[in-house]
Design an enzyme around this catalytic site. Structure first.
Site, PDB file in Angstrom:
ATOM      1  N   SER A 113     -53.329  24.754 -72.875  1.00  0.00           N
ATOM      2  CA  SER A 113     -53.313  26.144 -73.326  1.00  0.00           C
ATOM      3  C   SER A 113     -54.693  26.773 -73.156  1.00  0.00           C
ATOM      4  O   SER A 113     -55.186  26.884 -72.040  1.00  0.00           O
ATOM      5  CB  SER A 113     -52.815  26.235 -74.765  1.00  0.00           C
ATOM      6  OG  SER A 113     -52.318  27.539 -75.011  1.00  0.00           O
ATOM      7  N   LYS A 165     -48.612  47.996 -90.780  1.00  0.00           N
ATOM      8  CA  LYS A 165     -49.954  47.651 -91.262  1.00  0.00           C
ATOM      9  C   LYS A 165     -49.995  46.273 -91.915  1.00  0.00           C
ATOM     10  O   LYS A 165     -51.005  45.572 -91.812  1.00  0.00           O
ATOM     11  CB  LYS A 165     -50.436  48.718 -92.251  1.00  0.00           C
ATOM     12  CG  LYS A 165     -51.888  48.553 -92.682  1.00  0.00           C
ATOM     13  CD  LYS A 165     -52.819  48.622 -91.477  1.00  0.00           C
ATOM     14  CE  LYS A 165     -54.273  48.433 -91.908  1.00  0.00           C
ATOM     15  NZ  LYS A 165     -55.151  48.319 -90.731  1.00  0.00           N
TER      16      LYS A 165
END
Length: 310
Positions: A113, A165
């Protein structure tokens, strides 16, 4: 007179011996400094990236020192990492892609990765045949304690400026809309990953796959994704498989990486290796076990990662 002469000679020899010892000490200090090289001997810096990558500070600092050191002619970057936070991985990649000295990547046991993402900035990658690499992709990681909080009678009040949010809050599940929102972010970060490995090793890919030649950037990326659709879906592969697919350039050990650097620098003698040490700032360690830097007591904070999950 003879006694004085002999005494004078012995005193002179003693002084010369003391000066000689002092010079040896000074030379030893000079050579032992990790950011120095040895005059008249080709030096190569060795920088290690190990564990989960959560910061780029030490690696970038080592790379800068090696780049500015006139004695050091190249760098071997030794990777043993499953990746980590996206920002630090991209910072190291960006530094390497514009590095002013030759770089050889050595994947020891694990370069997956974000570990492979960093390695893909270089066209000289060496790995052990049994090393684990690949895991090309992105994940969003977050724990949630909604059910536990309910059982404990704990609630939360949130006042927010927009509906996304507090998306990813540990106090509740993701809504379906939030899930789609995060998937869009992941898709964009994944495209950045694929583009960077495609362009970072472009010359290597062009040699192996002539059909990629003379293509515009967008068409090149689309063709690249079709060719490697089975390799860039998050799966891991061994060093041997990676070599057969063109994701690494040589199979071998750390000595193989040194030999490759010797070829690049066109030298026959073994270079003087300057090892840059990584300093562990964790003061809460007992017998090598950290109380605060492990998966149990300190799991990954919520966020997006170029990371292979165990």
């Amino acid at each position: 007179m003879k006694i004085r002469t002999v005494f004078g000679i012995l005193l002179s020899l003693a002084l010369l011996f003391i000066i000689f010892i002092q010079l040896l000490v000074i030379l030893g200090i000079f050579i032992s400094r990790q950011d120095r090289g040895v005059p008249f001997i080709t030096s190569v810096g060795v920088i290690e990236i190990t564990g989960t990558i959560m910061s780029s500070d030490q690696t970038l600092g080592h790379l800068k020192k090696a780049e500015e050191n006139n004695f050091i002619k190249g760098v071997i970057l030794k990777i043993n990492s499953r990746g980590g936070a996206i920002g630090p991985c991209q910072e190291i990649y960006d530094k390497l892609i514009n590095y002013k000295k030759p770089v050889v990547i050595y994947i020891q046991g694990l370069g997956a990765s974000g570990g492979y993402y960093i390695a893909s900035s270089c066209e000289n990658i060496v790995a052990e045949r049994g090393a684990i690499t690949g895991s090309i992709g992105v994940l969003f990681h977050s724990l949630y304690f909604e059910e536990t909080m309910k059982k404990l009678g704990i609630g939360e009040t949130v006042v927010k400026s927009g509906k996304f949010k507090d998306a990813g809050s540990i106090t509740r599940h993701l809504t379906e809309e939030e899930y789609k929102y995060f998937q869009g972010v992941i898709d964009e970060l994944y495209l950045q990953f694929v583009k960077d490995i495609a362009f970072g090793r472009k010359q290597r890919w062009l040699k192996l796959y002539p059909e990629l030649k003379d293509l515009k950037d967008e068409e090149y990326i689309n063709r690249f994704r079709k060719i490697f659709k089975d390799e860039i879906d998050g799966r891991v592969f061994t060093g041997g498989e990676a070599f057969n697919k063109g994701f690494i350039d040589k199979l071998g050990t750390f000595d193989t990486a040194i030999d490759l650097m010797k070829d690049i620098l066109d030298i026959k003698e073994d270079p003087n290796l300057i090892f840059y040490r990584n300093y562990d700032h964790d003061k809460f360690k007992f017998f090598g076990l950290s109380l605060f830097n492990n998966k149990i007591t300190n799991p990954l904070p919520p966020g997006f990662y170029y990371l292979m999950r165990w």
